[in-house]
Design a protein around this motif. Structure first.
Motif, PDB file in Angstrom:
ATOM      1  N   ASP A  96      -5.854   0.754   5.410  1.00  0.00           N
ATOM      2  CA  ASP A  96      -7.280   1.015   5.166  1.00  0.00           C
ATOM      3  C   ASP A  96      -7.523   2.501   4.905  1.00  0.00           C
ATOM      4  O   ASP A  96      -8.486   2.870   4.228  1.00  0.00           O
ATOM      5  N   SER A 153      -4.905   4.762   3.736  1.00  0.00           N
ATOM      6  CA  SER A 153      -4.175   5.200   2.537  1.00  0.00           C
ATOM      7  C   SER A 153      -4.878   4.713   1.272  1.00  0.00           C
ATOM      8  O   SER A 153      -4.808   5.360   0.226  1.00  0.00           O
ATOM      9  N   LYS A 154      -5.602   3.597   1.381  1.00  0.00           N
ATOM     10  CA  LYS A 154      -6.317   3.070   0.225  1.00  0.00           C
ATOM     11  C   LYS A 154      -7.368   4.068  -0.295  1.00  0.00           C
ATOM     12  O   LYS A 154      -7.644   4.126  -1.497  1.00  0.00           O
ATOM     13  N   ILE A 155      -7.941   4.824   0.611  1.00  0.00           N
ATOM     14  CA  ILE A 155      -8.950   5.816   0.195  1.00  0.00           C
ATOM     15  C   ILE A 155      -8.318   6.826  -0.765  1.00  0.00           C
ATOM     16  O   ILE A 155      -8.924   7.234  -1.757  1.00  0.00           O
ATOM     17  N   HIS A 213       0.848  -1.206   0.000  1.00  0.00           N
ATOM     18  CA  HIS A 213       0.000   0.000   0.000  1.00  0.00           C
ATOM     19  C   HIS A 213       0.878   1.248   0.000  1.00  0.00           C
ATOM     20  O   HIS A 213       2.078   1.167   0.263  1.00  0.00           O
ATOM     21  N   THR A 247      -5.441   6.277  -2.600  1.00  0.00           N
ATOM     22  CA  THR A 247      -4.953   5.670  -3.841  1.00  0.00           C
ATOM     23  C   THR A 247      -6.118   5.242  -4.736  1.00  0.00           C
ATOM     24  O   THR A 247      -6.005   5.297  -5.960  1.00  0.00           O
ATOM     25  N   ASP A 248      -7.244   4.866  -4.132  1.00  0.00           N
ATOM     26  CA  ASP A 248      -8.444   4.595  -4.948  1.00  0.00           C
ATOM     27  C   ASP A 248      -8.835   5.848  -5.728  1.00  0.00           C
ATOM     28  O   ASP A 248      -9.160   5.787  -6.922  1.00  0.00           O
ATOM     29  N   GLU A 249      -8.808   6.980  -5.032  1.00  0.00           N
ATOM     30  CA  GLU A 249      -9.146   8.255  -5.674  1.00  0.00           C
ATOM     31  C   GLU A 249      -8.160   8.562  -6.805  1.00  0.00           C
ATOM     32  O   GLU A 249      -8.541   9.029  -7.879  1.00  0.00           O
ATOM     33  N   GLU A 251      -6.413   6.388  -8.519  1.00  0.00           N
ATOM     34  CA  GLU A 251      -6.670   5.448  -9.629  1.00  0.00           C
ATOM     35  C   GLU A 251      -7.860   5.904 -10.458  1.00  0.00           C
ATOM     36  O   GLU A 251      -7.835   5.843 -11.689  1.00  0.00           O
ATOM     37  N   LYS A 252      -8.914   6.381  -9.752  1.00  0.00           N
ATOM     38  CA  LYS A 252     -10.079   6.923 -10.451  1.00  0.00           C
ATOM     39  C   LYS A 252      -9.661   8.058 -11.387  1.00  0.00           C
ATOM     40  O   LYS A 252     -10.281   8.282 -12.418  1.00  0.00           O
ATOM     41  N   ASN A 253      -8.634   8.762 -10.996  1.00  0.00           N
ATOM     42  CA  ASN A 253      -8.167   9.891 -11.792  1.00  0.00           C
ATOM     43  C   ASN A 253      -7.046   9.494 -12.753  1.00  0.00           C
ATOM     44  O   ASN A 253      -6.366  10.356 -13.301  1.00  0.00           O
ATOM     45  N   LYS A 282      -1.775   5.041 -12.219  1.00  0.00           N
ATOM     46  CA  LYS A 282      -1.676   3.583 -12.059  1.00  0.00           C
ATOM     47  C   LYS A 282      -0.752   3.245 -10.894  1.00  0.00           C
ATOM     48  O   LYS A 282       0.236   3.936 -10.661  1.00  0.00           O
TER      49      LYS A 282
END
Lengths: 453, 453
Positions: free
Chosen positions: A194, A196-198, A186, A200-202, A204-206, A209
Motif C-alpha cells: 500500500d 510502495s504503490k504511492i 509490487h 509506483t503510481d507517481e 507511472e504518471k511520469n 511502465k
C-alpha cells in the motif's frame, strides 16, 4: 615492530574501518587492498550520474586516494585483489593486478569488507551485450559510457528495488522509454504494497511502465546485442537492460578461510563485529548484524550500515580489545522518485510476520505542511506496533516534499523502543511551511494508540 | 442530570480540550465561551496571509463553527466573554457581546484557556494609529485590511522573535521596506546567537534591515498616524509599525478567582493540568507546564503546546479522574525565513546556564544532501549536552532546505533522554537527495561525543 591491520575492500565499510582504526591507534599500520581502481565512493549517487543530475563522476569520490594516504596515513593499494586468506596463520596472498604479481602479507588483525555482488539472472540470452548489472563505480562508468555512445532508447529494468527505481527515474529524465519488470505484485519488496504503490503510481504518471508479477524468461538479440526481453507476459523491446534483482554477500574467500557464515548467508559477526576468528572482523555488505527490532541477525546491504559497521569494526580492531558495541541495524532507507518521497525503518508487514511478531498497524494520510499552506502535499504514514505492548516495530512513509526526512524521527523512536503512545507524546516542532500543527507522525500515533488501550 | 464542562477560550487549547473531553465522554455537556468571533484558527498562518502566500483567511479556520457544533456536539458560543469566575461555587458569569446581556452558568469542571496577550510598548506616541500588535485572527484581519487599503511602504517591526521575523519576510515579499528593531544583540532570544545569525544574515541578504541593541524610545506621527520610530540609535521612518516584544499570559480572571499562578506568572498546573482547584484545569498559552529537560515549570507559548496541553486537559476533564499525564514541553520550534530554515528544541545556552546545568556544546557545518548532489545547501547543527553524563539537553539548527524537519529527530532524542553518544548510534535513512551518508546530526553527535570520553 608495530602491529598491522589489513582491510580487504576499500569502499564504504573498508575505508571507514581503516580511518577509524588509524584515528584511534596512530601506531597501527593500516593496509587496505581494493581490487577496483576506486576507493570510498558514493555508490548511491550513481543513478543520479546516469541521469545527468550529477555531471562529474569524480565528485562521487568522497575520499580521494591521496588524502587517504597522506592525511589519514592509510596504506591504500588499489587494483590489488586478495586472492587467499590464511586466517589461522594471519596472512593474505595478494594479486597486484597492475603488475600481475602476487605477494604475501601478514597481519595482526583483519577487517573483511568485500561487499556484495549482484545476483545474476541465469536465463537464455543473458550473455548478450547491453545487459548490465550496477554495483560498483566501474559498472556505473561503463553504463554511462554506453548511454552516451550508443544512445539506447528503450530501457528495461529487471527488478523494482530502491536502486532500480532510482535508475528508472533517471533514465526517464534523460529521455529513455523505461519499463520496469518485477516478479512480485509490487515494487520495493522491503516495503508494504500500500505504501510502495504511492511511489509506483507517481512513476507511472511520469511515464515509467511497470510489469508486475512478471518473470523474465530470456533475452533475444541481434548482432550479439539485446533487442527483446522475453517474459511470461509477453515480449518487451529493449536496447538496454539493467538487472537489479538483489545482491549476495561476497563470502567465497572467507568461507575458504574457515570464517563462519550466518543464517542469512553473510558472514556471522558478534556485537563487536568479530567473526569466529576473534582477530578477524567483518563489516559492510558481506556481513550480517543484529537487527535492533528482532534481535536476530539480518542481512541489510545499505550504505549507512556499511559505513557504520565499518567504523565500529575499525574501532574494535584498533587495539586488541572490544571498545564499541555495534548498535544494530534498523534497515532505514529513503528514496526520491519524481515528486514522491518514500521511506522505511524497522520491519515491514512481511518481515514482522516472518519474525513471528504479533502486531497491529495503522495508516493515515494527511499533509506535509499546514492544511492552508499552498504548497502542501499528501503524506501517508504507516506504523507497525507489537501487541500487546504497543512497542513500535516498523514505519513506512510515502508522500510529497518533506516526507522522506521524517523517517529519521521514526528511526529514532524505534531505536529507543518507544511505544506508539509514547510517540504521540513528543513535542515536535511546528510552523506552517513544515507541518500541520499535529505532524502526520503524531496523527498516526494518536490514531494508532487507540488500538492498544 | 448530566455533567457540564465549561471551556473558557475557543482557539487552540480550548477547542482541543473541548473536542477531547467530548470524544471521551459522550454524555458530557461541553460549553465553550470564546470572546472573539473566531474559533480554532491557524494563528501561525497569519504572517503568510499578510504576505499573500495564503489568499483566503477563511482557510485559516481549521475547525468551522458548524462542524464543532454539529459533528463534535460542542456548544460553542462565540462573542461570549466570561467576565467572572466563581471557582468555589463552580459558576461563571458570561457577557453575550452580541446582545450585550450577562448570564450565569454552573459547571462541574472547567478548562481555562484564555491564551496570552502581546506585551505593550509603553512609550510616548504608542497610541498613534498604524501601530499594531498581532495575536488573534481579528488582529491579522485588521492589519491585512490596513495593508490593502493604506498601502504602507515603510514597515518597522519592533522585536525579532519567530513571528516578528516571519512577518518581516512576508512584508518584504509584498514589497515593503522592512526594518527590524531588537533590544538584544541578536534575533530569536530563545536561540543561540551563532545560530540565529545564520537566519538574520539571510534576511539581510534579502533586503530586511536589522537594528540590534536598539531601544525604541517613542513614536512620532502626523495627523494621528505614526511616521517615525525614535530609538536610542536614531530615527527610523515608518508608516506601519508592528510590535512583537513578547506575550504575557491572560490570568486576570483566574487570579481574581483564587487560581494559583506559578513562578513564570502563568497559571500553575500539575502533571494532569489541574490548577489548585482540582476540577479546574488550565491549558494553552495562559498556563505553565513542566519542561522535560529541567523538570521545572516553563512558560512556552507555542501552537503545538497549546493543542497538546488542551488535549491532555480535555482528557482529564472528561470524567472526574486523572487519565493522561502531560508529557511536558521541549519548546520545539521551527521557522522558514527566505532560504534559511531555523529550528530549536530543548534548552539554548542561556536557558541551560539559567537552569544551572553544566554542559558542553558542539557546532558543525555540513550539507543537507550528499556532497556531490547539485542542490545541496549548508546546514549548521549545534548540540548541547550535560556534563558529565552526555545527556542531550538542547539542539539548534540553521541552514537550507531540509534543515527544519531535522529538529524533530533531536526532539525525539531529547524526549528519550538520549546521550550524545547514543544519538551517534541511530540508523538514520540515507539517499543522496536527503542527506550525506552520515547525516549532519550524526556528524555533530560523532564530533561532540568525544568531549564526553
Amino acid at each position: 615492530m608495530g602491529e598491522r591491520l589489513i582491510v580487504i575492500g576499500g569502499v564504504a565499510a573498508g575505508m571507514s574501518a581503516a580511518s577509524q582504526a588509524k584515528r584511534r591507534n596512530k601506531d597501527l599500520e593500516v593496509v587496505v587492498f581494493e581490487r577496483d581502481p576506486h576507493i570510498s565512493y558514493g555508490a548511491c549517487g550513481i543513478p543520479y550520474y546516469l541521469g545527468d543530475v550529477i555531471k562529474d563522476p569524480n565528485s562521487l569520490l568522497v575520499l580521494p586516494l591521496e588524502k587517504a594516504r597522506k592525511e589519514r596515513g592509510i596504506d591504500v593499494r588499489i587494483n590489488h585483489e586478495v586472492v587467499e586468506l590464511d586466517a589461522k596463520n594471519k596472512k593474505v596472498k595478494v594479486l597486484n593486478k597492475e603488475e600481475n604479481k602476487e605477494f604475501e602479507m601478514e597481519f595482526d588483525r583483519l577487517v573483511y569488507t568485500t561487499g556484495a555482488s549482484p545476483i545474476r539472472l541465469n536465463v537464455p540470452g543473458g550473455e548478450l551485450e547491453n545487459i548490465f548489472y550496477l554495483r560498483t563505480l566501474k559498472d556505473g562508468l561503463r553504463i554511462k559510457q554506453f548511454l552516451v555512445e550508443e544512445k539506447p532508447r528503450k530501457a528495461v529494468l529487471v527488478g523494482a528495488g530502491f536502486i532500480g527505481l532510482e535508475v528508472a527515474e533517471n533514465l526517464k529524465r534523460i529521455g529513455l522509454d523505461v519499463t520496469v519488470i518485477e516478479l512480485l505484485p509490487h515494487a520495493l519488496g522491503t516495503m508494504d504494497p500500500d505504501i510502495s504503490k504511492i511511489a509506483t503510481d507517481e512513476m507511472e504518471k511520469n511515464g515509467v511502465k511497470f510489469l508486475f508479477e512478471t518473470k523474465v524468461e530470456g533475452f533475444e538479440g541481434e548482432d550479439g546485442k539485446v533487442k527483446r526481453v522475453i517474459t511470461n507476459n509477453g515480449t518487451v523491446e529493449a536496447d538496454f537492460v539493467l538487472v537489479g534483482i538483489g545482491v549476495k554477500p561476497n563470502v567465497e574467500l572467507a568461507k575458504e578461510a574457515g570464517i563462519e557464515l550466518g543464517e542469512t548467508g553473510a558472514i556471522k559477526t558478534n556485537d563487536y563485529l568479530r567473526t569466529n576468528f576473534h582477530y578477524i572482523f567483518a563489516a559492510g555488505d558481506c556481513a550480517e548484524y543484529k537487527h535492533r527490532i528482532t534481535g536476530k541477525p539480518a542481512f541489510v546491504p545499505l550504505a549507512l550500515n556499511a559505513n557504520r559497521s565499518g567504523r565500529y569494526a575499525g574501532a574494535n580492531a584498533a587495539f586488541d580489545r572490544d571498545v564499541e558495541k555495534f548498535p544494530g541495524t534498523l534497515g532505514s532507507a529513503v528514496a526520491k522518485l519524481f515528486g514522491v518521497e518514500i521511506a522505511r525503518t524497522g520491519l515491514s508487514t512481511v518481515e514482522a510476520e516472518r519474525a513471528g511478531i504479533d502486531f497491529e498497524s495503522v495508516v493515515i494520510t494527511d499533509h506535509t505542511q499546514a492544511g492552508y499552506y499552498p504548497t502542501k502535499e499528501k503524506i501517508t504514514v504507516k506504523l507497525l506496533a507489537e501487541k500487546p505492548s504497543g512497542r513500535l516495530i516498523g514505519a513506512m512513509l510515502a508522500g510529497g516534499k518533506g516526507t522522506g526526512l521524517r523517517i529519521d524521527v521514526l528511526a529514532t523512536a524505534l531505536h529507543n523502543n518507544m511505544t506508539i503512545k509514547e510517540l504521540s507524546e513528543i513535542d515536535l516542532a511546528y510552523a506552517p511551511p513544515f507541518a500541520p500543527t499535529w505532524d502526520p507522525i503524531l496523527i498516526a500515533a494518536n490514531v494508532g494508540k487507540k488500538k492498544f488501550r
